[in-house]
Enzyme design. Structure first.
Site, mmCIF file in Angstrom:
data_model
loop_
_atom_site.group_PDB
_atom_site.id
_atom_site.type_symbol
_atom_site.label_atom_id
_atom_site.label_comp_id
_atom_site.label_asym_id
_atom_site.label_seq_id
_atom_site.Cartn_x
_atom_site.Cartn_y
_atom_site.Cartn_z
ATOM 1 N N ARG A 144 9.971 117.059 71.614
ATOM 2 C CA ARG A 144 10.295 118.482 71.853
ATOM 3 C C ARG A 144 11.810 118.603 71.827
ATOM 4 N NH1 ARG A 144 7.760 122.533 76.237
ATOM 5 N NH2 ARG A 144 6.287 122.622 74.513
ATOM 6 N N HIS A 183 6.101 125.719 66.658
ATOM 7 C CA HIS A 183 5.324 125.056 67.714
ATOM 8 C C HIS A 183 3.938 124.793 67.111
ATOM 9 C CE1 HIS A 183 4.208 123.587 71.480
ATOM 10 N NE2 HIS A 183 4.343 124.652 72.251
ATOM 11 N N GLN A 236 0.789 124.163 69.272
ATOM 12 C CA GLN A 236 0.309 125.386 69.920
ATOM 13 C C GLN A 236 -0.530 126.202 68.945
ATOM 14 O OE1 GLN A 236 0.892 126.423 73.250
ATOM 15 N NE2 GLN A 236 -0.741 127.825 72.667
ATOM 16 N N ASP A 278 4.357 136.248 73.482
ATOM 17 C CA ASP A 278 5.054 135.105 74.082
ATOM 18 C C ASP A 278 6.281 135.661 74.792
ATOM 19 O OD1 ASP A 278 6.014 132.573 74.749
ATOM 20 O OD2 ASP A 278 6.737 132.096 72.728
ATOM 21 N N CYS A 312 0.803 131.809 74.752
ATOM 22 C CA CYS A 312 0.880 130.332 74.728
ATOM 23 C C CYS A 312 1.175 129.750 76.096
ATOM 24 C CB CYS A 312 1.939 129.884 73.730
ATOM 25 S SG CYS A 312 3.600 130.429 74.188
ATOM 26 N N ARG A 316 -5.194 122.805 73.668
ATOM 27 C CA ARG A 316 -4.083 121.918 73.278
ATOM 28 C C ARG A 316 -4.575 120.473 73.272
ATOM 29 N NH1 ARG A 316 1.219 123.634 73.964
ATOM 30 N NH2 ARG A 316 1.673 121.617 73.016
#
Ligand code: CP
Ligand code: NVA
Length: 309
Positions: free
Chosen positions: A105, A132, A135, A227, A267, A295
């Site tokens: 990340r 992402h 996700q 988001d 998310c 996930r």
């Protein structure tokens, strides 16, 4: 030796590869629910490099490796200091001598690209400023479970067209959805993302549209997604954005404009009272917790694809 594969962006998958990962994820989920997965990743180890905080990504990757008989090791922001204590290529070279896979990340997308370039093992993007992708897989899986197919669905993304939006738009359009991004001027899809998405739409029969009026984007939506108004690393813009984004809040009034069976997605982490209100997040239309769970299943599928297949 076969070329190693990485998973950095949804855009580099073919629609068939994307569907394949999702099918495997569904299969692994069913298997897990009915007693557990076999140890397909026995003796495999993954390094998880984080330059930003995480709850879902860290926990779901660690549990995914655990459930499949492998091992995951966490390296936090203060330890590796990617590019500061040590160069990104050197981190890639060193980790490749210890583990079978690296998940990272990062702030700048280029860092996962460089890791992948210099690592001799697969690299997974666990969130960058561009994308992402893990996700998006979980999100697509959740939509598939609820709606059966992406083909012809109306998905409306409200708010900042960020990393999460980029991956979601790519994946949903690739699978034939009609995607509308409702964002304030200056916060819509980046030009390059819009161009790629348009290309995927032509191939799939889906579409991608951008609007500034949130209400117009919501009518007839099957899926509403939002988001945070500011992402990790953009904290200094929080106040400025808080003044711009309220019309895009996913609240009851907006939700009621969509189809009655529309689902609400985020998310997470959510800033309740900003981009999403409690009466949406905690409503029967909310699939937030399924997204978080998925996930685990989506990432198991990616791990198996990169390490076994
Ligand atoms: N959605 C997501 O990636 O959550 P974390 O930042 O907690 O990993
Ligand atoms: N767009 C958010 C997603 C967090 C999971 C961020 O990058 O902070």
């Amino acid at each position: 030796m076969a070329q190693k594969k990485d998973f950095l962006t949804i855009a580099e998958l073919s629609p068939a590869e994307l569907s394949d990962i999702l099918e495997l994820a569904l299969r692994l989920k069913r298997e897990w629910k009915s007693g557990g997965n076999p140890p397909m990743l026995k003796n495999k180890a993954m390094a998880m490099v984080f330059t930003k905080p995480s709850l879902r990504t860290r926990m779901s990757f660690e549990m995914a490796m655990f459930d499949l008989g492998g091992k995951a090791m966490y390296i936090g922001p203060d330890e590796v200091q990617l590019g500061k204590r040590e160069s990104v290529p050197d981190v890639a070279r060193v980790l490749s001598r210890y583990v079978d896979l690296i998940m990272a990340r990062v702030f700048e997308h280029q860092d996962v690209v460089t890791l992948a370039q210099y690592a001799s093992v697969p690299v997974i993007n666990g969130l960058s400023d561009h994308e992402h992708p893990c996700q998006a897989l979980a999100d697509l899986l959740t939509i598939l479970e609820r709606k059966g197919s992406l083909k012809g669905l109306q998905l409306t993304y409200l708010g900042d067209a960020n990393n999460v939006a980029n991956s979601l738009v790519y994946g949903a359009v690739m699978l034939g959805a009609h995607v509308t991004v409702a964002a304030p001027r200056g916060y819509g899809l980046w030009d390059e993302v819009a161009v790629h998405a348009q290309r995927f739409a032509v191939a799939s029969g889906g579409s991608v549209t951008q609007v500034e009026d949130a209400r117009a984007g919501v009518e007839s939506a099957d899926v509403l997604y939002t988001d945070a108004w500011y992402s990790m690393g953009q904290e200094s813009e929080a106040a400025k954005r808080a003044a711009i984004f309220p019309p895009y809040q996913m609240n009851r009034a907006l939700m009621d404009l969509a189809r009655p069976d529309a689902i609400a997605m985020h998310c997470l982490p959510a800033h309740r009272g900003q981009e999403i209100t409690d009466d949406v997040a905690d409503s029967p239309q909310s699939v937030l917790w399924d997204q978080a769970e998925n996930r685990l299943h989506a990432q198991k599928a990616v791990l198996v694809k990169l390490l076994v297949h």
